[in-house]
Design a protein around this motif. Sequence first.
Motif, PDB file in Angstrom:
ATOM      1  N   GLN A  38       0.848  -1.193   0.000  1.00 54.21           N
ATOM      2  CA  GLN A  38       0.000   0.000   0.000  1.00 54.21           C
ATOM      3  C   GLN A  38       0.886   1.247   0.000  1.00 54.21           C
ATOM      4  N   LEU A  40       2.396   4.846   0.607  1.00 52.94           N
ATOM      5  CA  LEU A  40       2.246   5.890   1.617  1.00 52.94           C
ATOM      6  C   LEU A  40       1.744   7.164   0.929  1.00 52.94           C
ATOM      7  N   GLU A  41       1.195   8.081   1.713  1.00 53.88           N
ATOM      8  CA  GLU A  41       0.684   9.349   1.159  1.00 53.88           C
ATOM      9  C   GLU A  41       1.734  10.077   0.332  1.00 53.88           C
ATOM     10  N   GLU A  42       2.989  10.093   0.850  1.00 52.64           N
ATOM     11  CA  GLU A  42       4.039  10.853   0.168  1.00 52.64           C
ATOM     12  C   GLU A  42       4.610  10.127  -1.055  1.00 52.64           C
ATOM     13  N   TRP A  43       4.203   8.891  -1.275  1.00 58.67           N
ATOM     14  CA  TRP A  43       4.648   8.145  -2.450  1.00 58.67           C
ATOM     15  C   TRP A  43       3.697   8.451  -3.606  1.00 58.67           C
ATOM     16  N   THR A  44       4.031   9.464  -4.364  1.00 58.59           N
ATOM     17  CA  THR A  44       3.115   9.941  -5.408  1.00 58.59           C
ATOM     18  C   THR A  44       3.570   9.602  -6.830  1.00 58.59           C
ATOM     19  N   LYS A  62      -4.086   0.648  -3.329  1.00 59.71           N
ATOM     20  CA  LYS A  62      -4.736   1.277  -2.162  1.00 59.71           C
ATOM     21  C   LYS A  62      -5.778   0.336  -1.564  1.00 59.71           C
TER      22      LYS A  62
END
Length: 166
Positions: A38, A40-44, A62
Amino acid sequence: MTLPTLLDIEASGFGRGSYPIEIGLARADGSCCAFLVQPLEEWTHWDPKAELLHGISRARLKREGLPVAQVARWINDELSEVGVAYSDSWGYDNTWLSLLFHHAGMLPAFRLEALRILLDERQLDMWHRTREALVTELGIHRHRAGEDARLLQLTYQRTRQLAGCG
Protein backbone atom coordinates in the motif's frame (compact mmCIF):
# COMPACT_ATOMS: atom_id res chain seq x y z
CA MET A 1 20.66 -29.01 -5.59
CA THR A 2 19.53 -26.42 -3.05
CA LEU A 3 17.91 -23.50 -4.80
CA PRO A 4 18.78 -19.94 -3.79
CA THR A 5 16.02 -17.72 -2.42
CA LEU A 6 15.13 -15.10 -5.04
CA LEU A 7 13.48 -11.76 -4.41
CA ASP A 8 11.83 -9.58 -7.05
CA ILE A 9 10.21 -6.17 -6.75
CA GLU A 10 7.74 -4.43 -9.04
CA ALA A 11 7.71 -0.66 -8.67
CA SER A 12 5.78 2.50 -9.47
CA GLY A 13 8.39 3.34 -12.10
CA PHE A 14 12.13 3.89 -12.23
CA GLY A 15 14.35 6.60 -10.83
CA ARG A 16 13.72 9.38 -8.37
CA GLY A 17 10.52 9.10 -6.37
CA SER A 18 9.76 5.51 -7.39
CA TYR A 19 8.76 3.01 -4.70
CA PRO A 20 7.98 -0.70 -4.32
CA ILE A 21 4.44 -1.82 -5.13
CA GLU A 22 4.83 -5.62 -5.06
CA ILE A 23 7.44 -7.85 -3.46
CA GLY A 24 7.77 -11.49 -4.39
CA LEU A 25 9.88 -14.37 -3.14
CA ALA A 26 10.80 -17.76 -4.52
CA ARG A 27 11.83 -19.90 -1.57
CA ALA A 28 14.52 -22.60 -1.56
CA ASP A 29 11.81 -25.29 -1.80
CA GLY A 30 10.48 -23.73 -5.04
CA SER A 31 7.31 -22.27 -3.54
CA CYS A 32 6.66 -18.60 -4.17
CA CYS A 33 4.53 -15.80 -2.81
CA ALA A 34 4.04 -12.08 -3.31
CA PHE A 35 2.40 -9.16 -1.55
CA LEU A 36 1.14 -5.83 -2.83
CA VAL A 37 2.40 -2.78 -0.94
CA GLN A 38 0.00 0.00 0.00
CA PRO A 39 1.63 3.28 -1.06
CA LEU A 40 2.25 5.89 1.62
CA GLU A 41 0.68 9.35 1.16
CA GLU A 42 4.04 10.85 0.17
CA TRP A 43 4.65 8.14 -2.45
CA THR A 44 3.12 9.94 -5.41
CA HIS A 45 5.37 8.99 -8.35
CA TRP A 46 3.43 6.89 -10.84
CA ASP A 47 4.65 5.89 -14.29
CA PRO A 48 1.84 4.73 -16.61
CA LYS A 49 4.43 2.77 -18.66
CA ALA A 50 5.35 0.73 -15.56
CA GLU A 51 1.64 0.04 -14.95
CA LEU A 52 1.35 -1.25 -18.53
CA LEU A 53 4.13 -3.76 -17.75
CA HIS A 54 2.94 -5.10 -14.39
CA GLY A 55 -0.78 -4.40 -14.80
CA ILE A 56 -1.23 -3.22 -11.21
CA SER A 57 -3.21 0.00 -10.80
CA ARG A 58 -2.65 2.52 -8.02
CA ALA A 59 -6.32 2.08 -7.04
CA ARG A 60 -5.77 -1.67 -6.63
CA LEU A 61 -2.71 -1.01 -4.42
CA LYS A 62 -4.74 1.28 -2.16
CA ARG A 63 -7.52 -1.32 -2.01
CA GLU A 64 -5.52 -4.58 -1.72
CA GLY A 65 -2.00 -3.54 -0.65
CA LEU A 66 -0.66 -4.32 2.79
CA PRO A 67 0.80 -1.59 5.04
CA VAL A 68 4.54 -0.98 4.64
CA ALA A 69 5.39 -2.21 8.18
CA GLN A 70 3.43 -5.43 7.65
CA VAL A 71 5.27 -6.17 4.40
CA ALA A 72 8.66 -5.43 6.02
CA ARG A 73 7.81 -7.77 8.94
CA TRP A 74 6.72 -10.49 6.49
CA ILE A 75 10.00 -10.22 4.52
CA ASN A 76 12.05 -10.39 7.73
CA ASP A 77 10.04 -13.40 8.94
CA GLU A 78 10.63 -15.14 5.60
CA LEU A 79 14.32 -14.31 5.22
CA SER A 80 15.89 -13.97 8.69
CA GLU A 81 16.73 -17.69 8.93
CA VAL A 82 17.86 -17.94 5.30
CA GLY A 83 20.07 -14.89 5.83
CA VAL A 84 20.41 -13.94 2.16
CA ALA A 85 18.20 -13.48 -0.89
CA TYR A 86 19.29 -12.78 -4.46
CA SER A 87 18.03 -10.31 -7.04
CA ASP A 88 18.72 -9.91 -10.75
CA SER A 89 18.20 -6.13 -10.46
CA TRP A 90 20.16 -5.53 -7.28
CA GLY A 91 20.63 -1.78 -7.76
CA TYR A 92 16.91 -1.09 -8.06
CA ASP A 93 15.62 -3.79 -5.71
CA ASN A 94 18.05 -2.86 -2.93
CA THR A 95 17.03 0.80 -3.19
CA TRP A 96 13.31 -0.03 -3.03
CA LEU A 97 13.85 -2.50 -0.19
CA SER A 98 15.80 0.15 1.78
CA LEU A 99 12.95 2.62 1.22
CA LEU A 100 10.39 0.10 2.44
CA PHE A 101 12.36 -0.76 5.59
CA HIS A 102 13.15 2.92 6.29
CA HIS A 103 9.46 3.85 6.22
CA ALA A 104 8.58 0.78 8.31
CA GLY A 105 11.11 1.94 10.93
CA MET A 106 12.85 -1.43 10.76
CA LEU A 107 16.13 -2.96 9.65
CA PRO A 108 16.29 -5.94 7.30
CA ALA A 109 17.23 -9.20 9.05
CA PHE A 110 18.92 -10.49 5.88
CA ARG A 111 21.22 -9.40 3.04
CA LEU A 112 20.19 -8.84 -0.54
CA GLU A 113 22.90 -9.91 -3.00
CA ALA A 114 23.20 -9.71 -6.77
CA LEU A 115 22.19 -12.97 -8.44
CA ARG A 116 25.19 -12.49 -10.75
CA ILE A 117 27.58 -13.66 -8.00
CA LEU A 118 26.06 -17.17 -8.17
CA LEU A 119 26.52 -17.56 -11.93
CA ASP A 120 29.55 -18.78 -13.83
CA GLU A 121 30.39 -17.70 -17.40
CA ARG A 122 28.60 -20.65 -19.00
CA GLN A 123 25.41 -19.83 -17.10
CA LEU A 124 25.66 -16.16 -18.06
CA ASP A 125 26.11 -17.07 -21.75
CA MET A 126 22.88 -19.08 -21.81
CA TRP A 127 20.84 -17.07 -19.28
CA HIS A 128 18.59 -15.01 -21.59
CA ARG A 129 17.89 -17.88 -24.04
CA THR A 130 17.08 -20.22 -21.17
CA ARG A 131 14.83 -17.69 -19.42
CA GLU A 132 12.85 -17.01 -22.59
CA ALA A 133 12.50 -20.75 -23.27
CA LEU A 134 11.08 -21.24 -19.75
CA VAL A 135 8.61 -18.35 -20.20
CA THR A 136 7.28 -20.03 -23.35
CA GLU A 137 7.36 -23.57 -21.93
CA LEU A 138 5.62 -22.74 -18.66
CA GLY A 139 3.41 -19.84 -19.80
CA ILE A 140 4.81 -17.56 -17.11
CA HIS A 141 3.26 -14.10 -16.78
CA ARG A 142 6.15 -11.66 -16.63
CA HIS A 143 6.40 -8.55 -14.47
CA ARG A 144 4.59 -9.89 -11.44
CA ALA A 145 6.97 -10.19 -8.50
CA GLY A 146 6.22 -13.77 -7.38
CA GLU A 147 6.28 -15.25 -10.90
CA ASP A 148 9.41 -13.30 -11.85
CA ALA A 149 11.22 -14.52 -8.71
CA ARG A 150 10.25 -18.12 -9.54
CA LEU A 151 11.32 -17.64 -13.18
CA LEU A 152 14.76 -16.44 -12.00
CA GLN A 153 15.04 -19.48 -9.76
CA LEU A 154 14.04 -21.90 -12.53
CA THR A 155 16.45 -20.20 -14.96
CA TYR A 156 19.23 -20.55 -12.38
CA GLN A 157 18.41 -24.25 -11.93
CA ARG A 158 18.23 -25.00 -15.67
CA THR A 159 21.44 -23.10 -16.54
CA ARG A 160 23.30 -25.02 -13.80
CA GLN A 161 22.06 -28.30 -15.27
CA LEU A 162 22.94 -27.29 -18.84
CA ALA A 163 26.38 -26.08 -17.74
CA GLY A 164 26.98 -29.40 -15.99
CA CYS A 165 27.11 -27.84 -12.51
CA GLY A 166 24.71 -30.29 -10.91
